[in-house]
Design a protein around this motif. Structure first.
Motif, PDB file in Angstrom:
ATOM      1  N   UNK A  96       0.500  -1.014  -0.174  1.00 44.90           N
ATOM      2  CA  UNK A  96       0.470  -0.082  -0.118  1.00 44.90           C
ATOM      3  C   UNK A  96       0.887   1.025   0.090  1.00 44.90           C
ATOM      4  N   UNK A  97       0.319   2.194  -1.211  1.00 49.18           N
ATOM      5  CA  UNK A  97      -1.061   1.960  -1.119  1.00 49.18           C
ATOM      6  C   UNK A  97      -0.934   2.127  -2.731  1.00 49.18           C
ATOM      7  N   UNK A 113     -12.069  -2.010  -5.393  1.00 51.10           N
ATOM      8  CA  UNK A 113     -11.216  -3.293  -5.696  1.00 51.10           C
ATOM      9  C   UNK A 113     -10.538  -3.400  -3.896  1.00 51.10           C
ATOM     10  N   UNK A 114     -10.033  -2.041  -3.520  1.00 45.31           N
ATOM     11  CA  UNK A 114      -8.843  -1.795  -2.377  1.00 45.31           C
ATOM     12  C   UNK A 114      -9.382  -0.675  -1.716  1.00 45.31           C
ATOM     13  N   UNK A 115     -10.067   0.471  -2.237  1.00 41.42           N
ATOM     14  CA  UNK A 115     -10.979   1.369  -1.084  1.00 41.42           C
ATOM     15  C   UNK A 115     -10.177   2.964  -1.486  1.00 41.42           C
ATOM     16  N   UNK A 118      -7.040   3.483   0.311  1.00 42.43           N
ATOM     17  CA  UNK A 118      -5.421   2.729  -0.046  1.00 42.43           C
ATOM     18  C   UNK A 118      -5.059   3.363  -1.595  1.00 42.43           C
ATOM     19  N   UNK A 119      -5.525   4.380  -2.315  1.00 43.43           N
ATOM     20  CA  UNK A 119      -5.118   4.087  -3.198  1.00 43.43           C
ATOM     21  C   UNK A 119      -5.128   5.105  -3.587  1.00 43.43           C
ATOM     22  N   UNK A 120      -3.343   5.675  -4.414  1.00 42.82           N
ATOM     23  CA  UNK A 120      -2.599   6.938  -4.715  1.00 42.82           C
ATOM     24  C   UNK A 120      -2.845   7.336  -6.355  1.00 42.82           C
ATOM     25  N   UNK A 121      -3.430   7.926  -6.879  1.00 44.48           N
ATOM     26  CA  UNK A 121      -3.487   8.170  -8.151  1.00 44.48           C
ATOM     27  C   UNK A 121      -2.119   8.751  -8.675  1.00 44.48           C
ATOM     28  N   UNK A 156       4.173  -5.217  -5.002  1.00 42.60           N
ATOM     29  CA  UNK A 156       3.042  -3.480  -5.912  1.00 42.60           C
ATOM     30  C   UNK A 156       2.027  -3.805  -6.729  1.00 42.60           C
ATOM     31  N   UNK A 157       1.025  -3.448  -6.814  1.00 40.92           N
ATOM     32  CA  UNK A 157       0.195  -3.207  -7.564  1.00 40.92           C
ATOM     33  C   UNK A 157      -0.239  -2.012  -8.042  1.00 40.92           C
TER      34      UNK A 157
END
Length: 211
Positions: A96-97, A113-115, A118-121, A156-157
């Protein structure tokens, strides 16, 4: 036009032996092998945005213009949420993120998918058609995120688009190899390697739009 020229040059330069990958799922020997490797961590999961079938094609090519973009379908939003659940069920650890491109179909997929928290653009995962004169900068961002080592115990996603990966990795991920909602499983490094294409939530008749 730039994208088409680059793809043509890439395909012409590729060795004749390059073979298109085939998507696999857990429950098959190939899919189970990828899942077992992912449980160890240290890899990159490049997720192509979820299903967009039935949605209008891109028109404005402006990042903030949702109405002018091809968006994730209702089915795609459900697919995105199911992808997040499947990663947890399969005990695949995620760093994460999670990083997502700013075009809405990538961002929406990641957040479902992850909330969202928890996501960084990041513009490093911008879609090629939205890059304009920054295409090489965007390609370099993709290469960096695919190449930088990942710690053991996590993966890493990256959530983005198919064409930049084809431009970088070549014919093995082209054609019908990389459906919407599938992961390209990548071993990072200076000469990063695509180990396979993993589908956790395949959709009957899905995977490719008509744009």
């Amino acid at each position: 036009m730039i994208r088409r020229v680059l793809l043509l040059l890439l395909l012409l330069a590729a060795p004749a032996a390059a073979q298109e990958l085939r998507p696999v799922s857990p429950g098959t020997p190939e899919g189970d092998a990828l899942v077992a490797r992912l449980r160890q961590g240290g890899l990159v999961l490049f997720l192509r945005h979820a299903d967009t079938r039935g949605e209008a094609c891109d028109r404005s090519f402006r990042v903030g213009d949702r109405a002018g973009q091809r968006n994730v379908s209702v089915i795609g939003r459900a697919q995105s949420a199911a992808i997040g659940r499947r990663l947890e069920e399969l005990e695949i650890p995620v760093e994460l993120p999670v990083l997502a491109g700013p075009v809405f179909r990538a961002r929406d997929t990641a957040e479902a998918a992850f909330g969202a928290a928890r996501v960084r653009v990041t513009d490093e995962l911008l879609a090629d058609d939205f890059a304009g004169g920054r295409l090489e900068e965007v390609m370099e961002g993709h290469r960096r995120l695919l190449s930088v080592p990942v710690a053991a115990g996590v993966n890493r996603v990256l959530v983005g688009h198919r064409t930049p990966l084809i431009m970088i990795a070549g014919p093995p991920v082209g054609g019908r190899a990389f459906p919407e909602g599938a992961f390209a499983v990548v071993e990072p490094g200076g000469g990063f390697r695509v180990l396979g294409i993993l589908e956790l939530v395949p959709l009957p008749g899905g995977g490719f739009h008509g744009c």
